[in-house]
Design an enzyme around this catalytic site. Structure first.
Site, PDB file in Angstrom:
ATOM      1  N   TYR A  74      -6.629  -3.364   6.226  1.00 28.71           N
ATOM      2  CA  TYR A  74      -5.884  -2.286   5.563  1.00 28.71           C
ATOM      3  C   TYR A  74      -5.161  -1.329   6.497  1.00 28.71           C
ATOM      4  CZ  TYR A  74      -7.685  -3.738   1.108  1.00 28.71           C
ATOM      5  OH  TYR A  74      -7.946  -4.481  -0.020  1.00 28.71           O
ATOM      6  N   GLY A  99      -2.497  -0.226   8.647  1.00 28.88           N
ATOM      7  CA  GLY A  99      -1.173  -0.470   9.205  1.00 28.88           C
ATOM      8  C   GLY A  99      -0.248  -1.396   8.466  1.00 28.88           C
ATOM      9  N   GLY A 115      -0.354  -2.308   4.748  1.00 28.72           N
ATOM     10  CA  GLY A 115      -0.627  -2.483   3.326  1.00 28.72           C
ATOM     11  C   GLY A 115      -2.069  -2.868   3.154  1.00 28.72           C
ATOM     12  N   HIS A 173      -6.996   5.498   2.186  1.00 29.01           N
ATOM     13  CA  HIS A 173      -5.726   6.158   2.500  1.00 29.01           C
ATOM     14  C   HIS A 173      -4.578   5.490   1.746  1.00 29.01           C
ATOM     15  CE1 HIS A 173      -2.236   7.130   5.212  1.00 29.01           C
ATOM     16  NE2 HIS A 173      -2.748   8.336   5.035  1.00 29.01           N
ATOM     17  N   ASP A 174      -4.574   4.164   1.719  1.00 22.61           N
ATOM     18  CA  ASP A 174      -3.536   3.435   0.968  1.00 22.61           C
ATOM     19  C   ASP A 174      -3.562   3.824  -0.508  1.00 22.61           C
ATOM     20  OD1 ASP A 174      -2.850   2.126   3.295  1.00 22.61           O
ATOM     21  OD2 ASP A 174      -3.642   0.173   2.686  1.00 22.61           O
ATOM     22  N   ASP A 225      -3.704  12.277   4.464  1.00 21.39           N
ATOM     23  CA  ASP A 225      -3.729  12.068   5.909  1.00 21.39           C
ATOM     24  C   ASP A 225      -4.909  12.789   6.558  1.00 21.39           C
ATOM     25  OD1 ASP A 225      -1.435  10.595   5.518  1.00 21.39           O
ATOM     26  OD2 ASP A 225      -0.090  12.027   6.494  1.00 21.39           O
TER      27      ASP A 225
END
Length: 118
Positions: A27, A29, A31, A47-48, A92
């Site tokens: 996951y 970097g 997608g 985060h995604d 973030d």
């Protein structure tokens, strides 16, 4: 935005270059799909999903949205800046703090994505 996220990571994990997080696990970097390989990869999955939620805010593009934050000795604080900016900043901030708590496993860097991320 991604530049600010990179700076947040540098604040919470100062001894590891930010690009070590750009091609990690399933996951971080690119997608992502499949089962996260470890806790750090799970931080990226979360985060995604957080960015996916931010994108539901009208006109919100998390990858390029700028926001205001402060960093002090590893502590990140998001400042007011509207719903989108606050949402992206919080995504973030939470991820950067998660990275700081998770163990980095070199064997999960630059893995065979197609073989390990089903």
């Amino acid at each position: 935005n991604l530049y600010q996220f990179k700076n947040m990571i540098h604040c919470t994990v100062p001894n590891r270059p930010w690009w070590h997080f750009a091609n990690y696990g399933c996951y971080c970097g690119r997608g992502g799909k499949g089962t996260p390989v470890d806790d750090l990869d799970r931080c990226c999955q979360i985060h995604d999903k957080c960015y996916d939620e931010a994108e539901k805010i009208s006109g919100c593009w998390p990858y390029i949205k700028t926001y205001t934050y402060e960093s002090c000795q590893g502590t990140l604080t998001c400042k007011d800046g509207g719903k989108c900016a606050a949402s992206v900043c919080d995504c973030d901030r939470v991820a950067a703090n998660c990275f700081a708590r998770a163990t980095y496993n070199d064997k999960n860097y630059n893995i065979d994505f197609n073989a390990r991320c089903q």
